[in-house]
Structure formats: C-alpha cells, structure tokens
Design an enzyme around this catalytic site. Structure first.
Site, PDB file in Angstrom:
ATOM      1  N   ASP A  41      -8.392   9.045   0.337  1.00 38.32           N
ATOM      2  CA  ASP A  41      -7.497   8.034  -0.301  1.00 38.32           C
ATOM      3  C   ASP A  41      -7.857   6.701   0.214  1.00 38.32           C
ATOM      4  O   ASP A  41      -7.632   6.473   1.474  1.00 38.32           O
ATOM      5  CB  ASP A  41      -6.102   8.432   0.046  1.00 38.32           C
ATOM      6  CG  ASP A  41      -5.008   7.412  -0.611  1.00 38.32           C
ATOM      7  OD1 ASP A  41      -5.712   6.600  -1.399  1.00 38.32           O
ATOM      8  OD2 ASP A  41      -3.976   7.508  -0.589  1.00 38.32           O
ATOM      9  N   TYR A 150      -4.731  -7.399 -10.894  1.00 39.08           N
ATOM     10  CA  TYR A 150      -5.823  -6.818 -11.164  1.00 39.08           C
ATOM     11  C   TYR A 150      -7.080  -7.902 -11.010  1.00 39.08           C
ATOM     12  O   TYR A 150      -7.902  -7.926 -10.448  1.00 39.08           O
ATOM     13  CB  TYR A 150      -5.993  -6.062 -12.559  1.00 39.08           C
ATOM     14  CG  TYR A 150      -7.336  -5.479 -12.638  1.00 39.08           C
ATOM     15  CD1 TYR A 150      -7.689  -4.261 -12.033  1.00 39.08           C
ATOM     16  CD2 TYR A 150      -8.258  -6.054 -13.812  1.00 39.08           C
ATOM     17  CE1 TYR A 150      -8.805  -3.553 -12.492  1.00 39.08           C
ATOM     18  CE2 TYR A 150      -9.541  -5.281 -13.949  1.00 39.08           C
ATOM     19  CZ  TYR A 150      -9.569  -4.311 -13.380  1.00 39.08           C
ATOM     20  OH  TYR A 150     -10.977  -3.525 -13.388  1.00 39.08           O
TER      21      TYR A 150
HETATM   22  P1  NAD Z   1     -11.961   5.237 -13.664  1.00 38.57           P
HETATM   23  O1  NAD Z   1     -10.066   5.467 -13.457  1.00 38.57           O
HETATM   24  O2  NAD Z   1     -12.495   6.392 -14.574  1.00 38.57           O
HETATM   25  O3  NAD Z   1     -12.417   5.663 -12.267  1.00 38.57           O
HETATM   26  C1  NAD Z   1     -12.151   5.117 -10.970  1.00 38.57           C
HETATM   27  C2  NAD Z   1     -12.160   6.306  -9.969  1.00 38.57           C
HETATM   28  O4  NAD Z   1     -11.762   5.587  -8.663  1.00 38.57           O
HETATM   29  C3  NAD Z   1     -11.496   7.349 -10.206  1.00 38.57           C
HETATM   30  O5  NAD Z   1     -12.368   8.831 -10.153  1.00 38.57           O
HETATM   31  C4  NAD Z   1     -10.203   7.536  -9.227  1.00 38.57           C
HETATM   32  O6  NAD Z   1      -9.965   8.998  -8.847  1.00 38.57           O
HETATM   33  C5  NAD Z   1     -10.975   6.892  -8.076  1.00 38.57           C
HETATM   34  N1  NAD Z   1      -9.881   6.388  -7.192  1.00 38.57           N
HETATM   35  C6  NAD Z   1      -8.847   5.667  -7.566  1.00 38.57           C
HETATM   36  N2  NAD Z   1      -7.868   5.310  -6.731  1.00 38.57           N
HETATM   37  C7  NAD Z   1      -8.487   5.777  -5.395  1.00 38.57           C
HETATM   38  C8  NAD Z   1      -8.325   5.953  -4.280  1.00 38.57           C
HETATM   39  N3  NAD Z   1      -7.119   5.538  -3.635  1.00 38.57           N
HETATM   40  N4  NAD Z   1      -9.198   6.737  -3.359  1.00 38.57           N
HETATM   41  C9  NAD Z   1     -10.223   7.010  -3.742  1.00 38.57           C
HETATM   42  N5  NAD Z   1     -10.775   7.028  -5.200  1.00 38.57           N
HETATM   43  C10 NAD Z   1      -9.644   6.449  -5.709  1.00 38.57           C
HETATM   44  O7  NAD Z   1     -11.933   3.859 -13.870  1.00 38.57           O
HETATM   45  P2  NAD Z   1     -13.624   3.001 -14.359  1.00 38.57           P
HETATM   46  O8  NAD Z   1     -13.089   2.145 -15.507  1.00 38.57           O
HETATM   47  O9  NAD Z   1     -14.677   3.802 -14.300  1.00 38.57           O
HETATM   48  O10 NAD Z   1     -13.389   2.085 -13.011  1.00 38.57           O
HETATM   49  C11 NAD Z   1     -14.362   2.027 -12.049  1.00 38.57           C
HETATM   50  C12 NAD Z   1     -14.360   0.546 -11.652  1.00 38.57           C
HETATM   51  O11 NAD Z   1     -14.758  -0.422 -12.766  1.00 38.57           O
HETATM   52  C13 NAD Z   1     -13.037  -0.053 -11.031  1.00 38.57           C
HETATM   53  O12 NAD Z   1     -13.388  -0.583  -9.924  1.00 38.57           O
HETATM   54  C14 NAD Z   1     -12.606  -0.930 -12.162  1.00 38.57           C
HETATM   55  O13 NAD Z   1     -11.700  -1.784 -11.765  1.00 38.57           O
HETATM   56  C15 NAD Z   1     -13.881  -1.483 -12.822  1.00 38.57           C
HETATM   57  N6  NAD Z   1     -13.824  -1.838 -14.169  1.00 38.57           N
HETATM   58  C16 NAD Z   1     -13.355  -1.067 -15.084  1.00 38.57           C
HETATM   59  C17 NAD Z   1     -13.383  -1.631 -16.560  1.00 38.57           C
HETATM   60  C18 NAD Z   1     -13.112  -0.810 -17.697  1.00 38.57           C
HETATM   61  O14 NAD Z   1     -12.740  -1.307 -18.588  1.00 38.57           O
HETATM   62  N7  NAD Z   1     -12.919   0.489 -17.455  1.00 38.57           N
HETATM   63  C19 NAD Z   1     -13.502  -3.283 -16.533  1.00 38.57           C
HETATM   64  C20 NAD Z   1     -13.852  -3.861 -15.378  1.00 38.57           C
HETATM   65  C21 NAD Z   1     -14.019  -3.307 -14.299  1.00 38.57           C
END
Ligand code: NAD
Length: 254
Positions: A41, A150
């Site tokens: 975590d 965010y």
């Molecule tokens: P997602 O929710 O699919 O993946 C995020 C992952 O982080 C998950 O596997 C989750 O279990 C893990 N996670 C969350 N909290 C955690 C913790 N406390 N400890 C360990 N692991 C943890 O989301 P995503 O869209 O693939 O996001 C990946 C990155 O991309 C993030 O940093 C997000 O901010 C960034 N992002 C996403 C978008 C979008 O539209 N999806 C846009 C811009 C940036």
C-alpha cells in the site's frame, strides 16, 4: 534484456505497460496494492519501504527503468489519499531507487496528467507537496475538492520532476514525464460514473481535438519509448499524450 520496475501494474496503463515490456522480452517487477510481485500500500511509508526493499531484492544489479504509475482519481476519498499516492509515494519510491537506477544509467517516467497545468504552481496544496511536508499537504487538501487534489498532485509531481532533472542526470538517471488525457481504464470509469464529476469529464473528453479518448496501450507505448534507447537524449520532457487537448487549452504555453 532490461530489468524494469513499475507501480500500479495490476490494471489500466500500468498493466498495459507491463504487457508491452514483457512482450519485448524485458523483466518486469510489478508493485500494486491488489496483486503483483510485491503487494504494498503506497499510501503508507511502510508500504513504500516494502516496495523499495522488494525491488532491490529482485534487481540487485540495477534497474533500466522505473515507472511510478500507481495513482488515484479525483473521486477517491479521503482526498488526503490522493496526495499520498499521487505525489509522496512517487517521490519516495523514485528517491529510494535512485542509486539502483543509476547503476544502469536508467530512466524514470513519471505519470502526470494533462490536468496538471490546470492547478497553479502557487497553490498552497502544490506548495506543501513540493516542501515535502506530507502532513501539511494532506491537511490542506482535505479542505479542497477532488479536481484540485488530483490536478494539484499531478502539477506538483511534474514540477518535482523538472526541479530534479539536473541532480538526477548528474547521478546517471534520466527523468521524464508523460501527461495522458482521458484514458479508458478503471480509474476513468470511476470518474465517468461519479454524480458530480462524471458529466464534466465526458464533456471534456468530447472536446479532444483528435477525437475520443485514449486506450491504455496508447499511453504505455509512449512511456516505453521514453524508457528506451530511441529516447536516450530526452531528459526533463513532459510528453502530452492527450489528442491535442493541452495544445487547444494552452496553445502559447509549452
Ligand atoms: P487504474 O486505476 O487502472 O490503475 C491504477 C493502479 O494503481 C491500480 O492497479 C491500483 O490498484 C493501483 N493503486 C492505487 N492505489 C494504490 C496504493 N495505495 N498502493 C499501490 N497501488 C495502488 O488507473 P490508470 O488510469 O491506469 O492510472 C495510472 C496512472 O495514470 C495514474 O497515475 C493516473 O493518475 C494516471 N492518469 C490516468 C488518466 C486516465 O484517464 N485514466 C489520465 C491521466 C493520468
């Protein structure tokens, strides 16, 4: 072949990146709260230490790249979790692995967002993050809203990256960031489903100049490029992968 470590590898962009790296024959160490080689975590200092220790144990000869991809959406609660996971966990894991990455003159790709420029550099939450004061940042963000939490966390981590480029380069580590637009992952689905932010997010997606939203593989392939030898002189870049949205909103700023 290289050795790469990433956080957030269970779903979304991190899972897509893990798949692409494995497909090109790399070794990948995945950290996530749900499942992976290391289950930790990252919102806690103990979890961050377990992640760093676990990666060190599995890659004693160094890392070719590290991608702190784990992140929480603006709808996550409490808001202080966004500060801890999106900013402080990134800084602590990158700093904790710096010498291991330097061993191979490796690179780090931070996962920012095209929402980062929407928060101001002088915002007290952004400033508390950059001051390295997790307790103050967590307290400040609890008085704010999800968008500020965010975008502010992404603004702060991108500024942290840019401020540390010279120091890390001297140590033998290339820092860059990717700034995705809306990407169809479980994170985006949570935001779309939110009563307060869902419609605004859908409207924002419809404004994308190139049309639509990204698939996780379209972000992962750019991260993979930034990690690899073809981007060997790219250092300190913030690479927008958002269908032209940032250029539309801030055309004179780059
Ligand atoms: P997602 O929710 O699919 O993946 C995020 C992952 O982080 C998950 O596997 C989750 O279990 C893990 N996670 C969350 N909290 C955690 C913790 N406390 N400890 C360990 N692991 C943890 O989301 P995503 O869209 O693939 O996001 C990946 C990155 O991309 C993030 O940093 C997000 O901010 C960034 N992002 C996403 C978008 C979008 O539209 N999806 C846009 C811009 C940036």
């Amino acid at each position: 072949m290289g050795v790469f470590a990433l956080t957030g590898g269970a779903t979304g962009i991190g899972a897509a990146l893990k798949g692409q790296l494995l497909a090109q024959g790399e070794e990948v160490i995945s950290v996530d709260i749900r499942e992976g080689d290391i289950v930790a975590d990252l919102s806690t200092t103990e979890g961050r230490q377990a992640a760093v220790d676990g990666i060190r144990e599995r890659a004693p000869e160094g890392l070719d790249g590290f991608i702190p991809c784990a992140g929480l959406p603006p709808v996550a609660r409490p808001l202080s979790l966004i500060a801890s996971v999106n900013y402080f966990a990134v800084v602590d894991t990158v700093a904790g692995l710096r010498d291991l990455i330097a061993l191979k003159r490796g690179s780090v790709v931070i996962v920012s967002s095209n929402s980062a420029p929407m928060a101001s550099a002088g915002d007290p939450f952004v400033q508390a993050c950059l001051a390295g004061d997790e307790a103050a940042a967590r307290a400040e963000v609890e008085t704010r809203d999800g968008h500020t939490a965010y975008a502010g966390s992404k603004r702060a981590i991108t500024m942290w990256m840019r401020r540390n480029v010279v120091d890390y380069a001297a140590a033998g580590v290339r820092l860059n960031a990717v700034a995705p637009g809306i990407t169809m992952t479980p994170l985006a689905e949570q935001v779309f489903a939110d009563a307060e932010l869902g419609q605004a997010m859908k409207d924002f997606g419809e404004m994308t100049p190139w049309g639509g939203t990204a698939q996780p593989d379209q972000i992962a392939s750019v991260i993979r490029f930034l990690l690899g030898p073809d981007a060997g002189f790219v250092c300190g870049a913030v690479y927008f992968v958002d269908g032209g949205t940032d250029a539309m909103l801030r055309n004179d700023d780059f």
